[in-house]
Design an enzyme around this catalytic site. Structure first.
Site, PDB file in Angstrom:
ATOM      1  CG  ASP A  58     -61.121 -64.690  40.818  1.00 27.60           C
ATOM      2  OD1 ASP A  58     -61.208 -65.585  39.975  1.00 27.60           O
ATOM      3  OD2 ASP A  58     -61.999 -64.466  41.681  1.00 27.60           O
ATOM      4  CE1 TYR A 116     -58.278 -70.012  46.663  1.00 29.72           C
ATOM      5  CE2 TYR A 116     -59.391 -72.106  46.971  1.00 29.72           C
ATOM      6  CZ  TYR A 116     -58.738 -71.207  46.149  1.00 29.72           C
ATOM      7  OH  TYR A 116     -58.548 -71.498  44.825  1.00 29.72           O
TER       8      TYR A 116
END
Lengths: 263, 263
Positions: A58, A116
């Site tokens: 994002d 992540y």
């Protein structure tokens, strides 16, 4: 350098500071990492090149180790290509690794898992303001780890997905979910075969809320089972999130040449 | 909150991202950290306030722990003052600590020693591009530590000072000078009673040059003894340098509330 251009598949390891980007993926308007790299490849090869990234991050999210692939026609060697790209790219995107891959290699389709990391600092910070979430935690690492445990394994993560996200299939297999402290920085590492849009950020916020609220693992289990987005907390801010690396059959984790830049 | 304003001396612990500043000290033109804080204090107190910083860092240098003092007239408590300043200041400056000090306390004059850190990464990096020097090192940590050793103790650092710097006295006492690795980041920590303009950055560049050139400690000893600026290498870039903390009689190292934000 051979005299004739050759058509081959390159895999790239990419580090980027997401602060100045509308995310990874090319958008109708705004600066994106994919767009910058495709623009540089166009300059180098004289042709339109489409690159496929393993993770579509994002706006505001960072990457220490995004992996992408592309079919290109050039006479440059992988290492020369890497240097030429870095000379053309802005400083907030760096190609940390370039190698020739199998002709059919696809960075997104062939990825087995993604890693992540999310960073949290307890007090306002000038140096990390664009690189971590400022959030005092009222619980300890072990409370967070206990609360996170029900996420391990294969589950439908619908509750942790974004309204209007494009995933038809919301089942993911999480193989690691671990909180730790490094100095006064709290970090959360998560590995799964795939992630839904904003999933890591919702996992972070919901786990903290569950641990601080006292419900802990039970609350997280109920959130998963609810299959309802209202069961999860609003996502933690994008600027605390880093795509760290991606795992492939044969290669293991990529990129190999990753610099240790994230606490 | 008492109803009458009171005049007292505040000591501040300050973190800043130096990227967007022309350094600490107020200049005829350009944005400075001192200028931002004095502007915020003027808004809060309605009066001109002069703050004294322990270290005057160059443009682009960062601080995890600058210490400053000022005499102010306000009815705010130190903690309220800290919060009010942070609400007024831009995000690249944060007041990490505020406390009442002795009326005569002066952050620069009373400092016994300053600690600086310099960070180096071996390959181009997007995430650290504004926070470390990209410089592949052809020698190991022990070579760097051996080369640095002659700097320990009291010496005339004229050779490591800036042409046209305002220091009449160029003698400094270095009590720590240590290279270490943290992941793939190399860091250099140095503590001295005082530093000349650009001294840390010249020590970093000259030590690396001496270690890589094979002369090591002998070269550094000769550079000191030369008392000639041509004996030192051009300074390493400002954006790798951090003022970490400052030591005072009685207080020890300040600020106490420092966040661990620097590798």
């Amino acid at each position: 350098m051979s005299s004739e251009p050759r058509t081959w598949t390159v895999r790239l390891g990419i580090e980027f500071d997401g602060t100045g980007f509308r995310g990874w993926q090319v958008q109708p308007t705004g600066r994106t990492v994919q767009g910058e790299i495709e623009g540089a490849l166009r300059k180098l090869t004289g042709a339109d090149v489409r690159i496929a990234g393993a993770g579509r991050t994002d706006a505001g999210c960072h990457a220490a180790g995004q992996v992408a692939s592309a079919v290109i026609t050039t006479r440059l060697s992988p290492e020369r290509l890497r240097m030429a790209l870095n000379a053309l790219l802005p400083g907030d995107v760096r190609i940390v690794e370039a190698a020739e891959a199998d002709p059919e290699f696809h960075a997104r389709f062939h990825a087995m898992s993604r890693a992540y990391r999310y960073l949290i600092v307890p007090r306002p910070t000038a140096l990390r303001r664009l690189f971590a979430w400022v959030r005092p935690l009222r619980v300890g690492i072990e409370d967070l780890n206990r609360a996170t445990r029900p996420l391990l394994g294969t589950h439908d993560f619908l509750a942790f997905s974004k309204q209007g996200g494009d995933a038809r299939d919301t089942v993911c297999t999480v193989t690691r979910a671990r909180w730790s402290n490094r100095g006064r920085v709290t970090r959360f590492d998560i590995v799964a075969d795939r992630f839904l849009y904003t999933m890591v950020r919702r996992v972070v916020s919901t786990t903290i809320r569950a641990a601080e609220g006292g419900g802990g693992a039970r609350t997280i289990r109920e959130s998963l089972q609810a299959l309802d987005r209202r069961a999860a907390a609003p996502p933690a801010p994008a600027h605390g999130l880093y795509l760290m690396r991606v795992r492939y059959p044969g290669f293991g984790w990529l990129p190999k040449e990753r610099i240790d830049v994230v606490a």
